[in-house]
Design a protein around this motif. Structure first.
Motif, PDB file in Angstrom:
ATOM      1  N   ILE A   1       0.832  -1.095  -0.102  1.00 16.96           N
ATOM      2  CA  ILE A   1       0.052   0.064   0.147  1.00 16.96           C
ATOM      3  C   ILE A   1       0.863   1.319   0.153  1.00 16.96           C
ATOM      4  N   SER A   2       0.768   2.101  -1.016  1.00 17.22           N
ATOM      5  CA  SER A   2       1.837   3.171  -1.141  1.00 17.22           C
ATOM      6  C   SER A   2       0.914   4.425  -1.793  1.00 17.22           C
TER       7      SER A   2
ATOM      8  N   ILE B   1       6.348   3.472  -7.488  1.00 12.44           N
ATOM      9  CA  ILE B   1       5.751   2.408  -7.158  1.00 12.44           C
ATOM     10  C   ILE B   1       4.152   2.246  -7.477  1.00 12.44           C
ATOM     11  N   VAL B   2       3.300   3.131  -7.305  1.00 15.08           N
ATOM     12  CA  VAL B   2       2.272   2.801  -7.617  1.00 15.08           C
ATOM     13  C   VAL B   2       1.982   3.462  -9.169  1.00 15.08           C
ATOM     14  N   ARG B   3       2.565   2.646 -10.127  1.00 19.16           N
ATOM     15  CA  ARG B   3       2.229   3.036 -11.644  1.00 19.16           C
ATOM     16  C   ARG B   3       2.230   1.616 -12.449  1.00 19.16           C
ATOM     17  N   ARG B   4       1.471   1.772 -13.336  1.00 20.09           N
ATOM     18  CA  ARG B   4       1.018   0.626 -14.293  1.00 20.09           C
ATOM     19  C   ARG B   4       2.414  -0.202 -14.720  1.00 20.09           C
TER      20      ARG B   4
ATOM     21  N   PRO C   1      -3.846   3.593  -0.698  1.00 22.93           N
ATOM     22  CA  PRO C   1      -4.803   3.458   0.546  1.00 22.93           C
ATOM     23  C   PRO C   1      -6.427   3.618   0.015  1.00 22.93           C
ATOM     24  N   MET C   2      -6.576   4.259  -0.655  1.00 25.90           N
ATOM     25  CA  MET C   2      -7.782   4.643  -1.215  1.00 25.90           C
ATOM     26  C   MET C   2      -8.509   3.389  -1.844  1.00 25.90           C
ATOM     27  N   GLU C   3      -7.638   2.648  -2.392  1.00 27.32           N
ATOM     28  CA  GLU C   3      -8.212   1.503  -3.101  1.00 27.32           C
ATOM     29  C   GLU C   3      -8.581   0.208  -2.015  1.00 27.32           C
ATOM     30  N   VAL C   4      -7.854   0.343  -0.944  1.00 31.34           N
ATOM     31  CA  VAL C   4      -8.248  -0.657  -0.005  1.00 31.34           C
ATOM     32  C   VAL C   4      -8.909  -0.519   1.353  1.00 31.34           C
ATOM     33  N   ILE C   5      -9.343   0.694   1.461  1.00 30.81           N
ATOM     34  CA  ILE C   5      -9.946   1.339   2.656  1.00 30.81           C
ATOM     35  C   ILE C   5     -11.465   1.289   2.455  1.00 30.81           C
TER      36      ILE C   5
END
Length: 96
Positions: free
Chosen positions: A55-56, A62-65, A88-92
């Motif tokens: 989670i980043s 890091i959070v890139r295709r 974080p928005m994708e897992v909360i």
């Protein structure tokens, strides 16, 4: 952050030779810039320790295709599964 790590007894993952090797491969294959090798080590540690996801909020490296695809390919070369990478928005779950 260090205070939270101590307060919640969060384990700190120690770099292994394999994690360093994989991180260096991410850099060699230009998935992660050499200047930010520690970002690659972050991903390779999650790989070697068989964690489910990272989670980043690091949208630069890091959070890139490109990072998700490239690290999955390198991980497969070394016999590891891909690491899921999310914000974080994708897992909360927001129940409000």
């Amino acid at each position: 952050m260090l205070g939270l790590i101590a307060e919640y007894d969060v384990p700190v993952l120690e770099p292994t030779d394999e994690a360093v090797l994989i991180a260096d491969r991410y850099v060699k294959d230009e998935i992660i810039p050499s200047k930010y090798r520690t970002d690659g080590l972050h991903i390779s540690l999650a790989t070697v320790y068989n964690l489910d996801m990272i989670i980043s909020m690091n949208f630069q490296h890091i959070v890139r295709r490109k990072t998700k695809i490239g690290t999955a390919l390198v991980n497969a070369l070394y016999g590891y599964r891909p690491i899921e990478i999310y914000t974080p928005m994708e897992v909360i779950e927001d129940e409000s």
